[in-house]
Design an enzyme around this catalytic site. Structure first.
Site, PDB file in Angstrom:
ATOM      1  N   LYS A  52      -3.003  -3.855  -7.597  1.00 56.52           N
ATOM      2  CA  LYS A  52      -2.148  -4.924  -7.076  1.00 56.52           C
ATOM      3  C   LYS A  52      -1.547  -5.782  -8.198  1.00 56.52           C
ATOM      4  CE  LYS A  52      -4.462  -5.264  -2.591  1.00 56.52           C
ATOM      5  NZ  LYS A  52      -4.992  -6.207  -1.579  1.00 56.52           N
ATOM      6  N   PHE A  81      -2.960 -14.479   7.441  1.00 53.43           N
ATOM      7  CA  PHE A  81      -2.700 -14.341   5.999  1.00 53.43           C
ATOM      8  C   PHE A  81      -1.510 -13.424   5.693  1.00 53.43           C
ATOM      9  CE2 PHE A  81      -6.170 -11.369   7.164  1.00 53.43           C
ATOM     10  CZ  PHE A  81      -5.591 -10.148   6.803  1.00 53.43           C
ATOM     11  N   ARG A 129     -13.128   3.427  -1.486  1.00 51.81           N
ATOM     12  CA  ARG A 129     -13.511   2.124  -0.924  1.00 51.81           C
ATOM     13  C   ARG A 129     -14.851   1.652  -1.511  1.00 51.81           C
ATOM     14  NH1 ARG A 129     -10.358   0.317   3.096  1.00 51.81           N
ATOM     15  NH2 ARG A 129     -11.993  -0.851   4.176  1.00 51.81           N
ATOM     16  N   ARG A 174     -13.724  -4.761  -7.469  1.00 54.90           N
ATOM     17  CA  ARG A 174     -13.365  -6.102  -7.001  1.00 54.90           C
ATOM     18  C   ARG A 174     -14.353  -7.151  -7.516  1.00 54.90           C
ATOM     19  NH1 ARG A 174     -11.594  -3.961  -1.090  1.00 54.90           N
ATOM     20  NH2 ARG A 174      -9.326  -3.946  -1.360  1.00 54.90           N
ATOM     21  N   ASN A 187      -7.110  -9.448  -4.755  1.00 57.75           N
ATOM     22  CA  ASN A 187      -8.357  -8.685  -4.904  1.00 57.75           C
ATOM     23  C   ASN A 187      -8.177  -7.366  -5.664  1.00 57.75           C
ATOM     24  OD1 ASN A 187      -7.031  -7.349  -2.872  1.00 57.75           O
ATOM     25  ND2 ASN A 187      -8.725  -7.332  -1.432  1.00 57.75           N
ATOM     26  N   HIS A 196      -6.182  -1.898  -3.606  1.00 59.45           N
ATOM     27  CA  HIS A 196      -6.110  -1.568  -2.169  1.00 59.45           C
ATOM     28  C   HIS A 196      -6.498  -0.109  -2.001  1.00 59.45           C
ATOM     29  CE1 HIS A 196      -4.553  -0.971   1.891  1.00 59.45           C
ATOM     30  NE2 HIS A 196      -4.056   0.163   1.424  1.00 59.45           N
TER      31      HIS A 196
HETATM   32  P1  CMP Z   1      -6.307  -4.859   1.372  1.00 56.78           P
HETATM   33  O1  CMP Z   1      -7.465  -3.961   1.257  1.00 56.78           O
HETATM   34  O2  CMP Z   1      -5.067  -4.515   0.642  1.00 56.78           O
HETATM   35  O3  CMP Z   1      -5.949  -5.041   2.936  1.00 56.78           O
HETATM   36  C1  CMP Z   1      -5.309  -6.181   3.447  1.00 56.78           C
HETATM   37  C2  CMP Z   1      -5.249  -7.282   2.454  1.00 56.78           C
HETATM   38  O4  CMP Z   1      -5.094  -8.567   3.028  1.00 56.78           O
HETATM   39  C3  CMP Z   1      -6.583  -7.388   1.719  1.00 56.78           C
HETATM   40  O5  CMP Z   1      -6.770  -6.311   0.875  1.00 56.78           O
HETATM   41  C4  CMP Z   1      -6.425  -8.745   1.062  1.00 56.78           C
HETATM   42  O6  CMP Z   1      -5.570  -8.693  -0.079  1.00 56.78           O
HETATM   43  C5  CMP Z   1      -5.736  -9.492   2.180  1.00 56.78           C
HETATM   44  N1  CMP Z   1      -6.698 -10.204   3.018  1.00 56.78           N
HETATM   45  C6  CMP Z   1      -7.609  -9.707   3.837  1.00 56.78           C
HETATM   46  N2  CMP Z   1      -8.309 -10.663   4.460  1.00 56.78           N
HETATM   47  C7  CMP Z   1      -7.800 -11.809   4.010  1.00 56.78           C
HETATM   48  C8  CMP Z   1      -8.083 -13.166   4.278  1.00 56.78           C
HETATM   49  N3  CMP Z   1      -9.045 -13.527   5.141  1.00 56.78           N
HETATM   50  N4  CMP Z   1      -7.359 -14.094   3.649  1.00 56.78           N
HETATM   51  C9  CMP Z   1      -6.375 -13.717   2.789  1.00 56.78           C
HETATM   52  N5  CMP Z   1      -6.044 -12.422   2.494  1.00 56.78           N
HETATM   53  C10 CMP Z   1      -6.768 -11.503   3.102  1.00 56.78           C
END
Ligand code: CMP
Length: 137
Positions: free
Chosen positions: A9, A57, A85, A102, A112, A115
Site C-alpha cells: 500500500k 471508513f 494472509r 503488519r 496497514n 492487502h
Molecule cells: P485491507 O485488507 O486492504 O481491507 C480493507 C481495508 O480497510 C483494510 O485493509 C484497512 O486498510 C481498512 N480498514 C479496515 N477496517 C478499518 C477500520 N475499522 N478503520 C479504518 N480502516 C479500516
C-alpha cells in the site's frame, strides 16, 4: 497451486518498504507471477474496495489508497490466499502476531502496509482488476 492478489500500500511504498516486503514474499516461497507499480485514482480505489462501500471508513480508505503509488502483485503458492494472509497478520497491527508484516510495518488499521484477497472469488475479481490474462501466462 493457488493465486492471490497482494498490494503493497501507499504508506509502505512511501517509506521505501516495497523492497523488504518483496524479499519477505520471496523468502516465504511465493512465486511472483505479475507485479506493477500503480497510482490509483479515487475512482479506481472505490471500484477495488466496492464491497466496503457502506463502511464508515470507505471514504478515508479510498482517499488513502489513491494518495500515492502502490505495488500490486499476483502471488502463487499452494494455499496462497491463506498463506499470504498469515504472513501479513491481522488487519489491525495492534492485533497482529509477532513476525508478521503488519506487526512490523503497519502504522494503523488503515495504513496497514499490505492487502490480500480473502477468498478465491475475491482473488479472481481482484487479480482481474489489475492484470489481463496475457500478463499472467
Ligand atoms: P485491507 O485488507 O486492504 O481491507 C480493507 C481495508 O480497510 C483494510 O485493509 C484497512 O486498510 C481498512 N480498514 C479496515 N477496517 C478499518 C477500520 N475499522 N478503520 C479504518 N480502516 C479500516
Amino acid at each position: 497451486m493457488e493465486r492471490t492478489l497482494a498490494i503493497i500500500k501507499p504508506d509502505a511504498v512511501e517509506r521505501r518498504l516495497a523492497g523488504p516486503i518483496i524479499q519477505r514474499i520471496e523468502d516465504a516461497g511465493f512465486g511472483i507471477r505479475a507485479m506493477r507499480r500503480v497510482h490509483l485514482s479515487k475512482k479506481d480505489a472505490e471500484g477495488f474496495y466496492a464491497v466496503h462501500r457502506a463502511r464508515p471508513f470507505f471514504a478515508s480508505l479510498t482517499r488513502f489508497m489513491s494518495s500515492g503509488p502502490a505495488v500490486v502483485l499476483v502471488l502463487e503458492a499452494p494455499d496462497a490466499i491463506k498463506k499470504w494472509r498469515t504472513l501479513m497478520g491481522a488487519t489491525d497491527p495492534a492485533k497482529a502476531d509477532a513476525g508478521t508484516l503488519r506487526k512490523e510495518f503497519a502504522q494503523s488499521i488503515e495504513r496497514n502496509a499490505t492487502h490480500g484477497s480473502d477468498a478465491p472469488e475475491t482473488a479472481a475479481y481482484e487479480i482481474g482488476y489489475f492484470f489481463s490474462g496475457l500478463e499472467l501466462i
